[in-house]
Design a protein around this motif. Sequence first.
Motif, PDB file in Angstrom:
ATOM      1  N   ASN A 314      -0.853 -23.583   4.003  1.00 54.35           N
ATOM      2  CA  ASN A 314       0.212 -24.377   3.396  1.00 54.35           C
ATOM      3  C   ASN A 314       0.973 -23.560   2.361  1.00 54.35           C
ATOM      4  O   ASN A 314       0.427 -22.664   1.727  1.00 54.35           O
ATOM      5  N   LYS A 315       2.255 -23.881   2.166  1.00 54.41           N
ATOM      6  CA  LYS A 315       3.070 -23.156   1.176  1.00 54.41           C
ATOM      7  C   LYS A 315       2.509 -23.295  -0.235  1.00 54.41           C
ATOM      8  O   LYS A 315       2.732 -22.438  -1.088  1.00 54.41           O
ATOM      9  N   SER A 316       1.794 -24.381  -0.491  1.00 49.95           N
ATOM     10  CA  SER A 316       1.218 -24.598  -1.823  1.00 49.95           C
ATOM     11  C   SER A 316      -0.092 -23.842  -2.023  1.00 49.95           C
ATOM     12  O   SER A 316      -0.652 -23.836  -3.118  1.00 49.95           O
ATOM     13  N   SER A 317      -0.588 -23.192  -0.964  1.00 51.87           N
ATOM     14  CA  SER A 317      -1.846 -22.459  -1.057  1.00 51.87           C
ATOM     15  C   SER A 317      -1.762 -21.338  -2.079  1.00 51.87           C
ATOM     16  O   SER A 317      -0.724 -20.683  -2.232  1.00 51.87           O
ATOM     17  N   LYS A 318      -2.858 -21.113  -2.787  1.00 48.76           N
ATOM     18  CA  LYS A 318      -2.907 -20.033  -3.769  1.00 48.76           C
ATOM     19  C   LYS A 318      -3.266 -18.688  -3.140  1.00 48.76           C
ATOM     20  O   LYS A 318      -3.425 -17.702  -3.851  1.00 48.76           O
ATOM     21  N   ILE A 319      -3.414 -18.675  -1.819  1.00 51.90           N
ATOM     22  CA  ILE A 319      -3.681 -17.424  -1.108  1.00 51.90           C
ATOM     23  C   ILE A 319      -2.398 -16.930  -0.461  1.00 51.90           C
ATOM     24  O   ILE A 319      -1.695 -17.689   0.220  1.00 51.90           O
ATOM     25  N   ASP A 320      -2.082 -15.675  -0.671  1.00 51.41           N
ATOM     26  CA  ASP A 320      -0.901 -15.051  -0.066  1.00 51.41           C
ATOM     27  C   ASP A 320      -1.237 -14.703   1.386  1.00 51.41           C
ATOM     28  O   ASP A 320      -1.600 -13.570   1.699  1.00 51.41           O
ATOM     29  N   MET A 321      -1.112 -15.693   2.264  1.00 53.48           N
ATOM     30  CA  MET A 321      -1.536 -15.495   3.649  1.00 53.48           C
ATOM     31  C   MET A 321      -0.716 -14.423   4.354  1.00 53.48           C
ATOM     32  O   MET A 321      -1.261 -13.615   5.117  1.00 53.48           O
ATOM     33  N   LYS A 322       0.575 -14.400   4.112  1.00 53.96           N
ATOM     34  CA  LYS A 322       1.416 -13.379   4.748  1.00 53.96           C
ATOM     35  C   LYS A 322       0.946 -11.988   4.341  1.00 53.96           C
ATOM     36  O   LYS A 322       0.816 -11.088   5.178  1.00 53.96           O
ATOM     37  N   GLU A 353       1.511 -28.871  10.991  1.00 50.25           N
ATOM     38  CA  GLU A 353       2.971 -28.797  10.901  1.00 50.25           C
ATOM     39  C   GLU A 353       3.424 -28.131   9.600  1.00 50.25           C
ATOM     40  O   GLU A 353       4.507 -27.544   9.535  1.00 50.25           O
ATOM     41  N   SER A 354       2.590 -28.230   8.575  1.00 53.81           N
ATOM     42  CA  SER A 354       2.957 -27.665   7.273  1.00 53.81           C
ATOM     43  C   SER A 354       2.816 -26.143   7.223  1.00 53.81           C
ATOM     44  O   SER A 354       3.259 -25.508   6.270  1.00 53.81           O
ATOM     45  N   THR A 355       2.199 -25.546   8.242  1.00 57.79           N
ATOM     46  CA  THR A 355       2.039 -24.086   8.267  1.00 57.79           C
ATOM     47  C   THR A 355       3.376 -23.439   8.618  1.00 57.79           C
ATOM     48  O   THR A 355       3.971 -23.762   9.649  1.00 57.79           O
ATOM     49  N   PRO A 356       3.884 -22.533   7.785  1.00 58.16           N
ATOM     50  CA  PRO A 356       5.166 -21.875   8.075  1.00 58.16           C
ATOM     51  C   PRO A 356       5.136 -21.159   9.430  1.00 58.16           C
ATOM     52  O   PRO A 356       4.110 -20.582   9.819  1.00 58.16           O
ATOM     53  N   LYS A 357       6.247 -21.199  10.135  1.00 51.53           N
ATOM     54  CA  LYS A 357       6.313 -20.610  11.475  1.00 51.53           C
ATOM     55  C   LYS A 357       6.065 -19.110  11.452  1.00 51.53           C
ATOM     56  O   LYS A 357       5.467 -18.559  12.381  1.00 51.53           O
ATOM     57  N   ASN A 358       6.532 -18.432  10.390  1.00 48.64           N
ATOM     58  CA  ASN A 358       6.351 -16.985  10.354  1.00 48.64           C
ATOM     59  C   ASN A 358       4.870 -16.601  10.228  1.00 48.64           C
ATOM     60  O   ASN A 358       4.436 -15.572  10.743  1.00 48.64           O
ATOM     61  N   ARG A 360       2.358 -18.471  11.525  1.00 50.24           N
ATOM     62  CA  ARG A 360       1.789 -18.699  12.869  1.00 50.24           C
ATOM     63  C   ARG A 360       2.145 -17.557  13.816  1.00 50.24           C
ATOM     64  O   ARG A 360       1.312 -17.115  14.608  1.00 50.24           O
ATOM     65  N   SER A 361       3.398 -17.103  13.745  1.00 48.32           N
ATOM     66  CA  SER A 361       3.840 -16.035  14.652  1.00 48.32           C
ATOM     67  C   SER A 361       3.105 -14.723  14.366  1.00 48.32           C
ATOM     68  O   SER A 361       2.867 -13.932  15.279  1.00 48.32           O
ATOM     69  N   MET A 362       2.716 -14.491  13.114  1.00 52.59           N
ATOM     70  CA  MET A 362       1.986 -13.268  12.776  1.00 52.59           C
ATOM     71  C   MET A 362       0.608 -13.231  13.414  1.00 52.59           C
ATOM     72  O   MET A 362       0.042 -12.154  13.639  1.00 52.59           O
ATOM     73  N   LEU A 363       0.065 -14.410  13.727  1.00 50.52           N
ATOM     74  CA  LEU A 363      -1.276 -14.484  14.304  1.00 50.52           C
ATOM     75  C   LEU A 363      -1.269 -14.743  15.811  1.00 50.52           C
ATOM     76  O   LEU A 363      -2.312 -14.981  16.395  1.00 50.52           O
ATOM     77  N   GLN A 364      -0.087 -14.696  16.413  1.00 53.82           N
ATOM     78  CA  GLN A 364      -0.017 -14.930  17.856  1.00 53.82           C
ATOM     79  C   GLN A 364      -0.388 -13.644  18.608  1.00 53.82           C
ATOM     80  O   GLN A 364      -0.183 -12.546  18.114  1.00 53.82           O
TER      81      GLN A 364
END
Length: 364
Positions: A314-322, A353-358, A360-364
């Motif tokens: 989620n965008k509110s997550s404190k982890i920089d997933m990207k 749905e709240s997961t940013p598309k970019n 998701r695409s990084m993990l495809q």
Amino acid sequence: CKLSNARAKTKTCPKDQVWETLGWRMLYLFLFLSFLIRFAGMGNLLKVLTREIENYPHFFLDFENAQPTDCERDVWNQVNAVLQDSESILSGLQAYKGAGQEIREAIQNPNDMILQERAWNSVCPLVIRLKKLYGFSLRLERALQSLLESLTCPPYTPTQHLEKEQALAKQFAEILHFTLRFDELKMRIPAIQNDFSYYRRTISRNRINNMNLDIEREVNNEMANRMSLFYAEATPMLKTLSTATTNFVTENKTLPLENTTDVLSTMASVCKVMLETPDYTCRFNSEDTLLFCMRVMVGVIILYDHVHPNGAFNKSSKIDMKGCIKVLKEQPADNVEGLLNALKFTTKHLHDESTPKNIRSMLQ
């Protein structure tokens, strides 16, 4: 003349003041940038300038050499008594061969009592071994809760805990590292569930025939039910840790959820910064520590995603997933394929749905 001199002074003074003010500002900016370069490292300068420092902590967590202080000693000893058995547990799991051949022959020849006995005698020692692995998961659960209790208690913040209590932070990392290794191995051994299913079917059949079996003293019906639930999970150790963490939050009602999830997000952030900062990675004495750090980062992300209501993506997550995914993708593919798959297939909120598309695409 006096008037003209006065006018000249009034014209030049503001300029002098502007240059003086600008000079001081440049000096302050230079000192501020020097401070950031010193403590954040050149590679992270832009990140620190554009993000809140407290949300993305950066310090060196010594996974190789951290030793317990007097304050950490009691908890460290308790957890160490569990962790010192972890390698033998992994070795036992890796050596698991199963009784597939014996079971197939027994099923194909139901009236051949010699084959039935051979299959049963092959399965029983394996079930005892599976009980030992399951028992270790219960010990690991208690060890994790002891660490969480130490790393979340006031008045320190999670960052302060991890920085001050590095030996406990290292043990927490070792639990996560073990968990991913255990689950990776278990996923490659379908014989575990096949053997245990055959055992349960045979026990039920013999119970119907009023036959008493010695092994039921070792693995009674209640234990068999719990073991069955454990091994039915795709990632049983991860499930154990996420349940243990959730139970810890539930049982400690006076402790805010953020105290626990912030330990996880802080650990993920510290691992990410260590991996992407050459000044930190050059301090590792072994290349294995690099892989260890990556596994720990992925482990805390997955655990955070299971425990936090909104997950890690989620965008509110404190982890920089990207940033975390980017760090993994910069490593050799053979080292990170399993870790990227773990993020794809063992997380809970990736496909929300709240997961940013970019992301998701990084993990495809």
